[in-house]
Design a protein around this motif. Structure first.
Motif, PDB file in Angstrom:
ATOM      1  N   THR A 384       0.823  -1.210   0.000  1.00  0.00           N
ATOM      2  CA  THR A 384       0.000   0.000   0.000  1.00  0.00           C
ATOM      3  C   THR A 384       0.861   1.265   0.000  1.00  0.00           C
ATOM      4  OG1 THR A 384      -1.492  -1.292   1.348  1.00  0.00           O
ATOM      5  CG2 THR A 384      -2.007   1.026   1.096  1.00  0.00           C
ATOM      6  N   LEU A 385       1.870   1.295   0.864  1.00  0.00           N
ATOM      7  CA  LEU A 385       2.651   2.521   1.018  1.00  0.00           C
ATOM      8  C   LEU A 385       3.883   2.565   0.117  1.00  0.00           C
ATOM      9  CD1 LEU A 385       2.501   2.929   4.902  1.00  0.00           C
ATOM     10  CD2 LEU A 385       1.180   4.151   3.183  1.00  0.00           C
ATOM     11  N   ALA A 386       4.263   1.431  -0.428  1.00  0.00           N
ATOM     12  CA  ALA A 386       5.530   1.402  -1.169  1.00  0.00           C
ATOM     13  C   ALA A 386       5.347   1.909  -2.590  1.00  0.00           C
ATOM     14  CB  ALA A 386       6.080  -0.019  -1.202  1.00  0.00           C
ATOM     15  N   ALA A 387       6.404   2.535  -3.111  1.00  0.00           N
ATOM     16  CA  ALA A 387       6.362   3.002  -4.502  1.00  0.00           C
ATOM     17  C   ALA A 387       6.657   1.842  -5.440  1.00  0.00           C
ATOM     18  CB  ALA A 387       7.369   4.125  -4.714  1.00  0.00           C
ATOM     19  N   ARG A 388       7.557   0.949  -5.056  1.00  0.00           N
ATOM     20  CA  ARG A 388       7.732  -0.306  -5.787  1.00  0.00           C
ATOM     21  C   ARG A 388       6.975  -1.336  -4.989  1.00  0.00           C
ATOM     22  NH1 ARG A 388      10.406  -2.617  -9.805  1.00  0.00           N
ATOM     23  NH2 ARG A 388      11.675  -0.829 -10.326  1.00  0.00           N
ATOM     24  N   LYS A 389       5.902  -1.831  -5.543  1.00  0.00           N
ATOM     25  CA  LYS A 389       4.949  -2.588  -4.747  1.00  0.00           C
ATOM     26  C   LYS A 389       5.289  -4.075  -4.690  1.00  0.00           C
ATOM     27  CE  LYS A 389       1.266   0.729  -5.156  1.00  0.00           C
ATOM     28  NZ  LYS A 389       1.591   1.324  -3.848  1.00  0.00           N
ATOM     29  N   PHE A 390       5.107  -4.647  -3.520  1.00  0.00           N
ATOM     30  CA  PHE A 390       5.210  -6.088  -3.379  1.00  0.00           C
ATOM     31  C   PHE A 390       4.149  -6.677  -4.298  1.00  0.00           C
ATOM     32  CE2 PHE A 390       4.761 -10.176  -1.194  1.00  0.00           C
ATOM     33  CZ  PHE A 390       6.088 -10.490  -0.996  1.00  0.00           C
ATOM     34  N   PRO A 391       4.562  -7.577  -5.219  1.00  0.00           N
ATOM     35  CA  PRO A 391       3.670  -7.859  -6.354  1.00  0.00           C
ATOM     36  C   PRO A 391       2.391  -8.626  -6.048  1.00  0.00           C
ATOM     37  CG  PRO A 391       5.947  -8.359  -6.902  1.00  0.00           C
ATOM     38  CD  PRO A 391       5.905  -8.144  -5.426  1.00  0.00           C
ATOM     39  N   SER A 392       2.416  -9.557  -5.136  1.00  0.00           N
ATOM     40  CA  SER A 392       1.194 -10.346  -4.970  1.00  0.00           C
ATOM     41  C   SER A 392       1.147 -10.927  -3.573  1.00  0.00           C
ATOM     42  CB  SER A 392       1.152 -11.480  -6.006  1.00  0.00           C
ATOM     43  OG  SER A 392       2.114 -12.458  -5.670  1.00  0.00           O
ATOM     44  N   VAL A 393       0.041 -11.546  -3.286  1.00  0.00           N
ATOM     45  CA  VAL A 393      -0.141 -12.161  -1.973  1.00  0.00           C
ATOM     46  C   VAL A 393       0.763 -13.381  -1.867  1.00  0.00           C
ATOM     47  CG1 VAL A 393      -1.796 -13.378  -0.520  1.00  0.00           C
ATOM     48  CG2 VAL A 393      -2.502 -11.359  -1.818  1.00  0.00           C
ATOM     49  N   ILE A 394       1.698 -13.330  -0.935  1.00  0.00           N
ATOM     50  CA  ILE A 394       2.533 -14.503  -0.680  1.00  0.00           C
ATOM     51  C   ILE A 394       2.296 -14.892   0.765  1.00  0.00           C
ATOM     52  CG2 ILE A 394       4.894 -15.365  -0.418  1.00  0.00           C
ATOM     53  CD1 ILE A 394       4.193 -14.987  -3.313  1.00  0.00           C
ATOM     54  N   ILE A 395       1.665 -16.010   0.952  1.00  0.00           N
ATOM     55  CA  ILE A 395       1.383 -16.449   2.311  1.00  0.00           C
ATOM     56  C   ILE A 395       1.877 -17.867   2.466  1.00  0.00           C
ATOM     57  CG2 ILE A 395      -0.457 -17.046   3.926  1.00  0.00           C
ATOM     58  CD1 ILE A 395      -1.964 -14.600   2.723  1.00  0.00           C
ATOM     59  N   ARG A 396       2.687 -18.069   3.484  1.00  0.00           N
ATOM     60  CA  ARG A 396       3.206 -19.396   3.736  1.00  0.00           C
ATOM     61  C   ARG A 396       2.090 -20.205   4.401  1.00  0.00           C
ATOM     62  NH1 ARG A 396       8.207 -22.068   3.748  1.00  0.00           N
ATOM     63  NH2 ARG A 396       7.480 -24.211   3.748  1.00  0.00           N
ATOM     64  N   PRO A 397       1.598 -21.236   3.713  1.00  0.00           N
ATOM     65  CA  PRO A 397       0.530 -22.027   4.324  1.00  0.00           C
ATOM     66  C   PRO A 397       1.038 -22.727   5.586  1.00  0.00           C
ATOM     67  CG  PRO A 397       0.989 -22.754   2.084  1.00  0.00           C
ATOM     68  CD  PRO A 397       2.051 -21.788   2.450  1.00  0.00           C
ATOM     69  N   ARG A 398       0.108 -23.055   6.486  1.00  0.00           N
ATOM     70  CA  ARG A 398       0.526 -23.629   7.758  1.00  0.00           C
ATOM     71  C   ARG A 398       1.182 -25.001   7.579  1.00  0.00           C
ATOM     72  NH1 ARG A 398      -3.191 -22.150  12.883  1.00  0.00           N
ATOM     73  NH2 ARG A 398      -5.051 -21.877  11.642  1.00  0.00           N
ATOM     74  N   ALA A 399       0.722 -25.751   6.616  1.00  0.00           N
ATOM     75  CA  ALA A 399       1.386 -27.023   6.321  1.00  0.00           C
ATOM     76  C   ALA A 399       2.217 -26.822   5.047  1.00  0.00           C
ATOM     77  CB  ALA A 399       0.354 -28.103   6.109  1.00  0.00           C
ATOM     78  N   ASN A 400       3.088 -27.761   4.731  1.00  0.00           N
ATOM     79  CA  ASN A 400       3.885 -27.651   3.505  1.00  0.00           C
ATOM     80  C   ASN A 400       3.009 -28.015   2.304  1.00  0.00           C
ATOM     81  OD1 ASN A 400       6.354 -26.536   3.189  1.00  0.00           O
ATOM     82  ND2 ASN A 400       7.529 -28.437   3.409  1.00  0.00           N
ATOM     83  N   LEU A 401       1.963 -27.249   2.157  1.00  0.00           N
ATOM     84  CA  LEU A 401       0.884 -27.566   1.234  1.00  0.00           C
ATOM     85  C   LEU A 401       0.705 -26.391   0.283  1.00  0.00           C
ATOM     86  CD1 LEU A 401      -1.019 -30.062   1.479  1.00  0.00           C
ATOM     87  CD2 LEU A 401      -2.657 -28.544   2.585  1.00  0.00           C
ATOM     88  N   PHE A 402       0.806 -26.665  -1.003  1.00  0.00           N
ATOM     89  CA  PHE A 402       0.704 -25.581  -1.977  1.00  0.00           C
ATOM     90  C   PHE A 402      -0.248 -25.968  -3.094  1.00  0.00           C
ATOM     91  CE2 PHE A 402       4.745 -25.177   0.093  1.00  0.00           C
ATOM     92  CZ  PHE A 402       4.884 -23.824   0.298  1.00  0.00           C
ATOM     93  N   SER A 403      -0.629 -24.983  -3.866  1.00  0.00           N
ATOM     94  CA  SER A 403      -1.321 -25.293  -5.113  1.00  0.00           C
ATOM     95  C   SER A 403      -0.448 -24.770  -6.245  1.00  0.00           C
ATOM     96  CB  SER A 403      -2.707 -24.636  -5.142  1.00  0.00           C
ATOM     97  OG  SER A 403      -2.571 -23.236  -5.160  1.00  0.00           O
ATOM     98  N   LEU A 404      -0.868 -24.965  -7.467  1.00  0.00           N
ATOM     99  CA  LEU A 404      -0.089 -24.492  -8.609  1.00  0.00           C
ATOM    100  C   LEU A 404      -0.906 -23.486  -9.400  1.00  0.00           C
ATOM    101  CD1 LEU A 404       1.391 -27.843  -9.937  1.00  0.00           C
ATOM    102  CD2 LEU A 404       2.643 -26.021  -8.783  1.00  0.00           C
ATOM    103  N   ASP A 405      -0.272 -22.357  -9.653  1.00  0.00           N
ATOM    104  CA  ASP A 405      -0.825 -21.395 -10.590  1.00  0.00           C
ATOM    105  C   ASP A 405      -0.373 -21.838 -11.966  1.00  0.00           C
ATOM    106  OD1 ASP A 405      -2.320 -19.344  -9.636  1.00  0.00           O
ATOM    107  OD2 ASP A 405      -0.661 -17.938  -9.388  1.00  0.00           O
ATOM    108  N   PHE A 406      -1.275 -21.893 -12.910  1.00  0.00           N
ATOM    109  CA  PHE A 406      -0.795 -22.172 -14.267  1.00  0.00           C
ATOM    110  C   PHE A 406      -1.117 -20.992 -15.175  1.00  0.00           C
ATOM    111  CE2 PHE A 406      -4.864 -23.062 -16.341  1.00  0.00           C
ATOM    112  CZ  PHE A 406      -5.678 -23.469 -15.287  1.00  0.00           C
TER     113      PHE A 406
END
Lengths: 568, 343
Positions: A384-406
């Motif tokens: 929100t405040l940065a001029a170079r913005k953090f690009p996207s939501v990065i959230i470390r899931p509680r388990a080592n569990l991910f999905s895949l963006d294609f």
């Protein structure tokens, strides 16, 4: 200088060496690149410096299947800066294979070689403010980027290819003052081009008809015209300019508006990792750009399996499903009404929220309050405040569990098209009707790509990749997000001849000597890559071509400038 | 190279010899066989092997004494605007009696004020001028007046003089970059960064002392093809290892220049009054913020053609800057050696 078309005296004829129609990524790039060329450039932009609802409404149109394609006034902005005012900033160059004629993909192959575009990528990367042109994880940052999944070195995929992020840079905000200062550039805001008037023999454009929403109208004569109004508006203007060319300008072979492509994209599967060290977030290069690894299907694999281009990204689990038990993700879900349509679309899940789902998200928030708070703090500080913005939501899931963006290539399909509707806009210009289609090959690219990755994950012993039960039908998954937002490609494709393309390798419309098209409309194929970086690179290339073609300067306007305009 | 062979080296008085430019100049002059530096400053600070003379530059009697037996002089006086003007007047007046053969006067690009575009030495100032710019303009007028009375002078207008010893354009910028308070400024850093590498300026001064073509002339001294401010800041930050480089928003920069800078100024006055020896953080003043947006490019053709001056590459200049900054940080306050110049 930047002026206002509403101040131009009615029926004036403005002239310039180069008239650029559309002030988005392509149009602004052209103007910037030509500002020291000695050529006088007139850039006509429909919008103003801010969003303006009646102007934006000129984008309204019809969609054949609303489940497959977003409304035509979404994901694109009719204002100075164009859709760079809302883009996400993801920058990826096209791959060499994208330029090849691939026997397994009908209508594939560009009339120009990869290298002719690639030489403009470094300058394009600078303009979009995505740092150095280095898309290799091993060198993009001193000492290399962190591995995504430690010890995972698949055969069919390249895990060292990255995406880099623009600020994201709004081209109007960033470059407006450069255009204001440039004496040979004149930007006119609120200028809607409603028709390109072809000369009687059809061989050149004699002038552009310009209208303003407050009733003004004037003409622009130019040595060369460039239409840079995006993949939907470009065919609209050319199809609607149908008095000399009965089927529209550049449409002698019925290619205009066809082979309309976006990308097939979405989120898929569950990746369970054993104890592998995982980094699915961003690294920052020394120049400050955010960089992220992707899992890219190699060219060899595309050849071997007859697939389109495809990438995967490691992603947090699907947000609408509360099973992720992650407070930050539930917080995003619960706040989805605050997120813009363009970015909130994928949060709507498969149906309306029921009370049970809602309660389970609240439950996640209550049981994981610190996760949500940490996320929020980081987001406010670095996005929100940065001029170079953090690009996207990065959230470390509680388990080592991910999905895949294609994010996959959509192959050019003549039936997938944009054409003119019966309805008209306030200028009397026909609105567009979008009939987006996808091909079985698009689905096969994702399905086979997924199967290949699943096999490699299993063989490597790092964990397992599976489809969730309701994802068994990959086609339904591909269809769920439909035409992926904002990438409007191929509607005025480049070709070797007018039998296969609307424009030639330089972007010139076949059969019309002084009309060029810029933007993703001219891409013959869509790649796995987001289009903006390549739009900018091709615009830089076009600027150099126009400059080399230009003849001796002529007067910018038939009347003294002071008479027709008294400032912005 | 001197036009004439001289048997005894010419004695060159450097006024303001303990300042950044004066100090570097004295060391360079000491290596010239035909020139003999005499370092003048308020308190005669001994520099190994160099004749030093105590001279309050605003004191006419002291200046007259200092000019005795002097052939050439360089005016590097810094300090507040009024003192700069007074010192120049005193110097020119004393020179009317001393028989000084030539004066090289250091002015600044600040005399152009808010001018934009390609600016050569005949370009008139565009108001408003900063206090510093107006003072430099007045010193130029005094020097030209002296010339009309028979004096011989050359005036140099450097850009931002950077490199080893430059607190303003190297030390301060490095601290701000390391603190993340400067970086990539986006549209606010699109102005032209007219850099002058310190050793290039020193070379220009020496050339003006010895080449007759310089007399009566004014020269812009800066890089011929300068970067924009963003490019300078980003390249310098990378060389310093001040990475990843921050992108600063216009809002942050406005907070710095409109809020933090005045507060720091007040705090600095406060600590002076209270006689506290506190090192104040650097400020990004409104004038610095304005300069980084200013689209002014110094035309340096005249210096190149008339004096045949080359320039140090930005890469070389930045590398030398980083060595100096790191040396200072490492507690090594000893003077850095003159860098070998790139050809």
């Amino acid at each position: 200088m930047i002026g206002d078309a509403r101040r131009i005296v009615r029926d004036t004829v403005l002239t310039a060496e180069i008239c650029v129609i559309g002030g988005g990524a392509a149009g602004i790039t052209l103007a910037l690149a030509l500002r020291n060329s000695g050529l006088r450039v007139l850039l006509l932009e429909s919008g103003g410096l801010q969003e303006h609802a009646p102007t934006q409404a000129l984008y309204e149109g019809e969609v054949e299947d609303e489940l497959l394609h977003s409304p035509t006034d979404k994901y694109r902005q009719r204002r100075f800066g164009g859709s760079t005012t809302i883009w996400g900033g993801r920058c990826v160059p096209f791959d060499p294979i994208d330029f090849d004629a691939r026997p397994w993909i009908p209508n594939s192959g560009w009339p120009i070689a990869y290298d002719t575009v690639a030489r403009w990528y470094p300058a394009a990367n600078e303009l979009v403010e995505a740092g150095a042109f280095d898309y290799d994880a091993r060198t993009a940052r001193n000492g290399g980027m962190q591995p995504m999944i430690e010890g995972f070195a698949p055969q069919e995929f390249d895990v060292d290819r990255i995406e880099r992020f623009s600020c994201p840079t709004d081209f109007a905000g960033r470059y407006r003052h450069r255009l204001e200062r440039a004496e040979s550039i004149r930007v006119l805001l609120h200028a809607n081009v409603t028709k390109l008037q072809a000369a009687r023999d059809g061989g050149r454009i004699s002038h552009a008809e310009v209208r303003t929403l407050d009733g003004g109208q004037f003409r622009v004569q130019a040595d060369q015209f460039v239409v840079a109004t995006g993949g939907l508006e470009t065919p609209r203007l050319l199809l609607a300019s149908n008095d000399v060319h009965a089927d529209g300008i550049g449409n002698a072979h019925d290619l205009l508006g066809r082979t309309y492509m976006c990308h097939v994209a979405g989120t898929l599967g569950t990746l369970r990792l054993n104890d592998a060290k995982v980094w699915h977030g961003y690294d920052r290069a020394e120049d400050g750009t955010y960089c992220r690894r992707r899992i890219a299907l190699t060219e060899e694999a595309q050849h071997a399996h007859g697939l389109g281009n495809l990438v995967f990204r490691l992603h947090h689990p699907r947000i609408p499903d509360p099973a992720h038990r992650t407070g930050a993700l539930s917080a995003i879900y619960l706040a989805k009404h605050l997120i813009s349509y363009e970015y909130g679309k994928r949060l709507t899940g498969d149906g309306p929220t029921n009370a049970r789902t809602w309660l389970r998200h609240v439950g996640n928030l209550v049981t994981d309050p610190f996760g949500a708070a940490d996320f929020l703090t980081h987001w406010v500080r670095h996005r929100t405040l940065a001029a170079r913005k953090f690009p996207s939501v990065i959230i470390r899931p509680r388990a080592n569990l991910f999905s895949l963006d294609f994010h996959g290539e959509q192959v050019p399909l003549p039936e997938s098209r944009v054409h003119l509707a019966a309805a008209t806009d306030p200028f009397g210009m026909p609105r567009i009707r979008v009939d987006w289609r996808y091909s079985p090959l698009d689905v096969r690219t994702v399905a086979t790509g997924f199967a290949l990755l699943r096999q490699e994950v299993a063989e490597s012993g790092i964990g397992s990749l599976s489809l969730d039960p309701h994802e068994a039908d990959i086609e339904a998954m591909v269809r769920r997000d439909g035409a992926y937002g904002g990438h409007h490609i191929g509607t005025a494709r480049m070709g070797d001849s007018e039998a296969t393309g609307v424009v030639d390798g330089n972007g010139r419309v076949f059969g019309v000597n002084n009309l060029f098209l810029a933007g993703s409309a001219i891409f013959p194929t869509s790649s796995q890559a987001n289009p903006t970086l390549t739009i900018v690179a091709l615009a830089l290339r076009l600027a150099a071509h126009l400059q080399s073609r230009a003849t001796t300067p002529v007067d910018l306007t038939t009347r003294p400038a002071t008479l027709v305009e008294s400032g912005a | 190279m001197p036009d004439t062979v001289q048997f005894a080296p010419a004695r060159v008085l450097v006024v303001g010899a303990t300042g950044f430019i004066g100090h570097r100049l004295v060391q360079a002059l000491a290596r010239e066989p035909s020139l003999l530096p005499v370092a003048a400053s308020r308190r005669a600070v001994p520099i190994a092997g160099i004749e030093a003379v105590a001279c309050d530059a605003t004191d006419p009697a002291a200046m007259t004494r200092a000019l005795a037996g002097i052939d050439l002089a360089v005016n590097c006086v810094a300090g507040n605007d009024a003192a700069m003007v007074t010192a120049t007047r005193v110097l020119c007046d004393a020179a009317r009696r001393s028989g000084l053969r030539r004066l090289v006067h250091l002015s600044s690009m600040a005399v152009y004020g808010d001018a934009t575009g390609l600016v050569d030495e005949r370009t008139p100032a565009t108001p408003p001028l900063s206090g510093y710019g107006a003072a430099k303009q007045e010193t130029e007028r005094l020097v030209r007046e002296w010339e009309q009375d028979g004096g011989r002078a050359a005036i140099l207008r450097p850009g931002c003089v950077y490199g080893p010893g430059s607190e303003q354009w190297t030390g301060r910028i490095a601290r701000l970059l390391r603190a993340g308070r400067l970086g990539d400024l986006g549209p606010d850093g699109d102005g032209v960064c007219n850099l002058t590498f310190i050793d290039d300026l020193v070379a220009a001064i020496i050339t003006c002392l010895t080449r007759d073509e310089a007399v009566g002339e004014t020269f812009n001294i800066a890089m011929a093809d300068p970067p924009d401010w963003n490019a300078y800041l980003v390249r310098f930050a990378r060389a310093l290892g001040a990475t990843p480089i921050n992108r600063l928003s216009g809002r942050q920069l406005r907070l710095e220049s409109k809020l933090a800078a005045p507060a720091l100024k007040l705090a600095a006055i406060g600590t002076r009054v209270a006689r506290l020896s506190v090192r104040m953080p650097d400020a990004i003043t409104p004038s610095l913020a304005g300069l980084m947006r200013q689209d002014i490019r110094l035309d340096v053709n005249k210096a190149a053609h008339l004096l045949g001056l080359g320039e140090t590459s930005l890469d070389w200049g930045i590398a030398a800057s980083v060595r100096w900054v790191d040396g200072k940080r490492g507690g090594n306050t000893a003077d850095t050696l003159m860098e070998t110049r790139a050809s």
